[in-house]
Design an enzyme around this catalytic site. Structure first.
Site, short mmCIF file in Angstrom:
data_model
loop_
_atom_site.label_atom_id
_atom_site.label_comp_id
_atom_site.label_asym_id
_atom_site.label_seq_id
_atom_site.Cartn_x
_atom_site.Cartn_y
_atom_site.Cartn_z
N ASP A 298 0.86 -1.18 0.00
CA ASP A 298 0.00 0.00 0.00
C ASP A 298 0.89 1.23 0.00
O ASP A 298 2.09 1.14 0.33
CB ASP A 298 -0.93 0.00 1.21
CG ASP A 298 -2.22 0.79 0.98
OD1 ASP A 298 -2.35 1.45 -0.09
OD2 ASP A 298 -3.10 0.76 1.85
N ASP A 299 0.33 2.36 -0.37
CA ASP A 299 1.11 3.59 -0.38
C ASP A 299 1.38 4.08 1.02
O ASP A 299 2.46 4.58 1.32
CB ASP A 299 0.41 4.68 -1.21
CG ASP A 299 -1.02 4.98 -0.76
OD1 ASP A 299 -1.59 4.24 0.07
OD2 ASP A 299 -1.59 5.98 -1.26
N ASP B 195 -2.16 4.65 7.67
CA ASP B 195 -2.55 5.87 8.39
C ASP B 195 -3.05 5.50 9.79
O ASP B 195 -2.27 5.24 10.68
CB ASP B 195 -3.61 6.61 7.58
CG ASP B 195 -3.94 7.99 8.12
OD1 ASP B 195 -3.69 8.27 9.30
OD2 ASP B 195 -4.48 8.81 7.35
#
Length: 159
Positions: free
Chosen positions: A92-93, A96
């Protein structure tokens, strides 16, 4: 979760993203993965770059929606996979709050989970990441931006 929580912005250019992905790949060069599972949509481009750098040809996706622009809502799992992730690289980028990461970890508990960027709340859920950013920081990815003309300051002041 509201966009009001973001007090800082971190802009990532295409060049910076590519450099960061290559740096992360250097750390995984000795690993042998069956394939990549990209978490859509943010993980698609990093997964493609990683696939190229590590010469991985088999790519699948887990499709999850958790954001509407800067507002995080409930998880909408649109597509999963039919294995536990053993031998797979999960990409994933960004991690969070960890909401998406927890759901994907549950689906693919044996995958090696990497992100390019990590925030403190989600960081413990990934096996590897490159850059940590503050929890209150919004990362502006290059696929969410466009190049636009900006008037010279002198012309802006004349209005």
């Amino acid at each position: 979760m509201s966009s009001d929580r973001y007090h800082q912005h971190f802009t990532v250019s295409w060049d910076q993203l590519h450099r960061d992905v290559r740096t992360l790949c250097h750390q995984m060069i000795e690993r042998d993965f069956k394939g990549i599972v990209a978490i859509t949509r943010g993980g698609l481009i990093p997964a493609a770059l990683i696939a190229r750098e590590l010469n991985i040809r088999l790519i699948d996706t887990v499709c999850i929606k958790s954001y509407d622009h800067m507002d995080q809502g409930g998880l909408d799992i649109m597509k999963g996979v039919d294995h536990d992730g053993d031998g797979w690289l999960l990409v994933d980028d960004l991690v969070d709050t960890g909401k998406t990461a927890r759901a994907v970890r549950k689906m693919l508990p044996k995958a090696h989970f990497v992100t390019i960027y990590a925030k403190p709340d989600g960081r413990p859920l990934v096996d590897q990441y490159l850059t940590e950013v503050g929890q209150q920081c919004w990362i502006q990815f290059p696929w969410d931006m466009g190049i636009a003309y900006v008037e010279p300051l002198v012309d802006q002041m004349k209005r």
